[in-house]
Design an enzyme around this catalytic site. Structure first.
Site, mmCIF file in Angstrom:
data_model
loop_
_atom_site.group_PDB
_atom_site.id
_atom_site.type_symbol
_atom_site.label_atom_id
_atom_site.label_comp_id
_atom_site.label_asym_id
_atom_site.label_seq_id
_atom_site.Cartn_x
_atom_site.Cartn_y
_atom_site.Cartn_z
ATOM 1 N N GLY A 1 31.209 -3.855 33.703
ATOM 2 C CA GLY A 1 30.901 -4.370 32.374
ATOM 3 C C GLY A 1 29.414 -4.450 32.131
ATOM 4 O O GLY A 1 28.667 -3.578 32.563
ATOM 5 N N ILE B 1 27.597 -10.665 31.566
ATOM 6 C CA ILE B 1 28.772 -11.166 32.293
ATOM 7 C C ILE B 1 28.587 -10.962 33.797
ATOM 8 O O ILE B 1 29.052 -11.775 34.596
ATOM 9 C CB ILE B 1 30.066 -10.470 31.805
ATOM 10 C CG1 ILE B 1 30.228 -10.651 30.295
ATOM 11 C CG2 ILE B 1 31.284 -11.027 32.528
ATOM 12 C CD1 ILE B 1 30.341 -12.088 29.842
ATOM 13 N N GLY B 2 27.882 -9.904 34.166
ATOM 14 C CA GLY B 2 27.615 -9.660 35.582
ATOM 15 C C GLY B 2 26.900 -10.826 36.240
ATOM 16 O O GLY B 2 27.188 -11.194 37.383
ATOM 17 N N GLU C 1 29.358 -3.009 38.583
ATOM 18 C CA GLU C 1 29.151 -1.723 37.919
ATOM 19 C C GLU C 1 28.727 -2.026 36.488
ATOM 20 O O GLU C 1 29.561 -2.324 35.631
ATOM 21 C CB GLU C 1 30.438 -0.891 37.952
ATOM 22 C CG GLU C 1 30.866 -0.453 39.341
ATOM 23 C CD GLU C 1 29.908 0.538 39.970
ATOM 24 O OE1 GLU C 1 29.130 1.173 39.225
ATOM 25 O OE2 GLU C 1 29.915 0.665 41.205
ATOM 26 N N CYS D 1 29.207 3.817 30.004
ATOM 27 C CA CYS D 1 28.016 3.330 30.700
ATOM 28 C C CYS D 1 27.090 4.452 31.148
ATOM 29 O O CYS D 1 25.902 4.221 31.375
ATOM 30 C CB CYS D 1 28.431 2.478 31.893
ATOM 31 S SG CYS D 1 29.547 3.317 33.035
#
Length: 484
Positions: free
Chosen positions: A195, A199-200, A217, A252
């Protein structure tokens, strides 16, 4: 009937159940791993129309993209794992030194335990189950949390995984922030998240409380450097497929911006315009071969990027929008200022800015001074020296020369980011390794037990121990003979 709530207590109960089943050794056997991977292949074969329909509902994704870039790629991962699994599971024999003579040693791959996979909405089928392939192959119990932003695919995953895979060890949890928060409060043996960086950071912070390792990722602004003296048509087609042919830029590893020289920019723009019309027609908003923007929030975000006063006059192709159907036409912007809004966040959509540099070598400074390392970087050039400089100079998760995005499909290459574009990698054996602990094992016998390592310590023992640890045969002989 009261709707069942998935809260912290439910999450704790789920993890406890999976830990019991993992501890029983069910997931460790070769046969169990093979059975699950074969079931996943059969699931795709039996339900491909439903998967394509869900992806169409969530993203208006063309059948070609769904069948090839999501289902076929996942099937390839399963087939490769089935083919190589016995080899992957075998201990790796390694050399020992004279220090531990006589001895033998090996590295044993063991499953981590109970792992959490949190996936993204842009490739909601592939990015949900591809990490799960690695987790299963490595012998783990798994909880999959699909993205709620792709609700049709999330619901389908809940049903299909429940029907086709072993629900005592592999589970799907649907939901949004409350359900994700409940999951992140639990202790996992690894968390795999695909994501964005925001949020990571939340995932990594939650994992840190339990010292849980993570694979992140993420993404970033993936640059494309275009040199002169190349096949313009092939270059344009490959950029278009990497950008608009990959979920309309919502990927991405999609090209985020192009860097080229002022002299070459007009030729580049002309061929991009021509090939875009060949692919998507004169009215791309009506094309069935291009995905829509995932939701109204992302549509508004992309609209805001286009309406920025620094770039609104830079649009030289496209820019049409259909708010009702959440569609934005492929859009090219020329000579965009580096301090504009569009250049300061990952675009993740069908907008493609072009930056101008005096000479193509200046592109490396533009990329390296951006403040973060991209997930992927691309170069189109026929010059050997420029290719070598590109590989040596640009730090990114992956590099591709004279194409875009294709490194994703090469299972012998690790796929992952660096710095803010992520940590850890997967695909092929890298997926197996991502969910395995590499356990060091040393075997010794009772033969050859030397008093050298035991007290009382003497100067002769010290010299001999130093020689043994140094690995010098001549030094060992000198120590034994008492030579200084």
């Amino acid at each position: 009937m009261k709707e069942q709530v998935f809260d912290e207590e439910a999450a704790r109960s789920l993890v406890k159940e999976l830990r019991v089943n993992f501890a029983a050794g069910k997931t460790r056997s070769y046969d169990w791993r093979v059975a699950q991977l074969k079931s996943m292949i059969k699931m795709m074969e039996d339900h491909e129309p439903e998967i394509v329909a869900a992806l169409r509902e969530d993203l208006s994704k063309p059948e070609m993209e769904s069948s090839i870039y999501e289902i076929a790629l996942l099937k390839n991962s399963c087939v490769l794992a089935l083919k190589e699994l016995k080899h992957w599971m075998m201990p790796d024999k390694v050399k020992t030194s004279i220090t531990t003579f006589p001895s033998s040693a090996e590295i044993v791959s063991e499953p981590l335990g109970v792992v959490l996979v949190m996936s993204a909405w842009n490739y909601p089928f592939l990015l949900s189950l591809d990490p799960v392939v690695g987790a299963i192959a490595a012998g783990n119990a798994v909880v999959l949390k699909p993205s709620e932003v792709a609700p049709a695919t999330s619901s389908l995953l809940l049903r299909l995984v429940g029907q086709c895979l072993d629900s005592s060890c592999i589970r799907v949890v649907e939901g949004a922030v409350p359900e994700t928060s409940a999951l992140l409060l639990q202790k996992w043996d690894k968390i795999f998240y695909t994501g964005n960086g925001r949020i990571g950071r939340i995932v990594m912070s939650a994992a840190a409380k339990h010292l849980t390792p993570v694979v992140l990722e993420l993404g970033g602004k993936c640059p494309v450097i275009v040199d002169s003296g190349i096949n313009l048509q092939v270059m344009a087609r490959r950029i278009i497929m990497g950008k608009w042919g990959c979920n309309n830029g919502q990927a991405c590893i999609s090209p985020d911006y192009i860097i080229t020289t002022m002299d070459y920019a007009p030729k580049l723009v002309d061929v991009l315009k021509h090939e875009l019309e060949q692919f998507y027609g004169k009215s791309p908003l009506e094309s069935k071969d291009i995905s829509r923007i995932v939701n109204s929030n992302h549509f508004a975000r992309l609209t805001n990027l286009l309406d920025d006063e620094k770039v609104s006059g830079k649009i030289i192709h496209g820019g049409e929008r259909d708010k009702t159907n959440l569609k934005i036409a492929p859009t090219i912007l020329l000579d965009v200022p580096r301090d504009s809004l569009i250049m300061n966040e990952e675009i993740f959509g069908p907008l493609l800015p072009i930056l101008i540099v005096d000479k193509v070598e200046d592109s490396f400074n533009v990329i390296n001074s951006s403040g973060s390392k991209p997930l992927a970087a691309y170069l189109f050039s026929n010059k050997k020296e420029l290719k070598e400089q590109f590989v040596k100079t640009v730090s990114a998760g992956g590099l591709v020369v004279n194409d875009t995005t294709l490194h994703l499909a090469v299972h012998t290459l690790p796929f992952g980011g660096v710095g803010e574009s992520g940590m850890g990698a997967y695909h092929g054996k890298f997926s197996f390794d991502a969910f395995s602990h590499k356990k060091a094992v040393l075997y010794r016998s009772f033969v050859g037990d030397a008093p050298l390592r035991y007290p009382p310590y003497t100067s002769k023992k010290l010299k001999l121990m130093k020689a043994l640890l140094g690995g010098s045969l001549f030094g060992i002989i000198r120590a034994l003979l008492g030579w200084s």
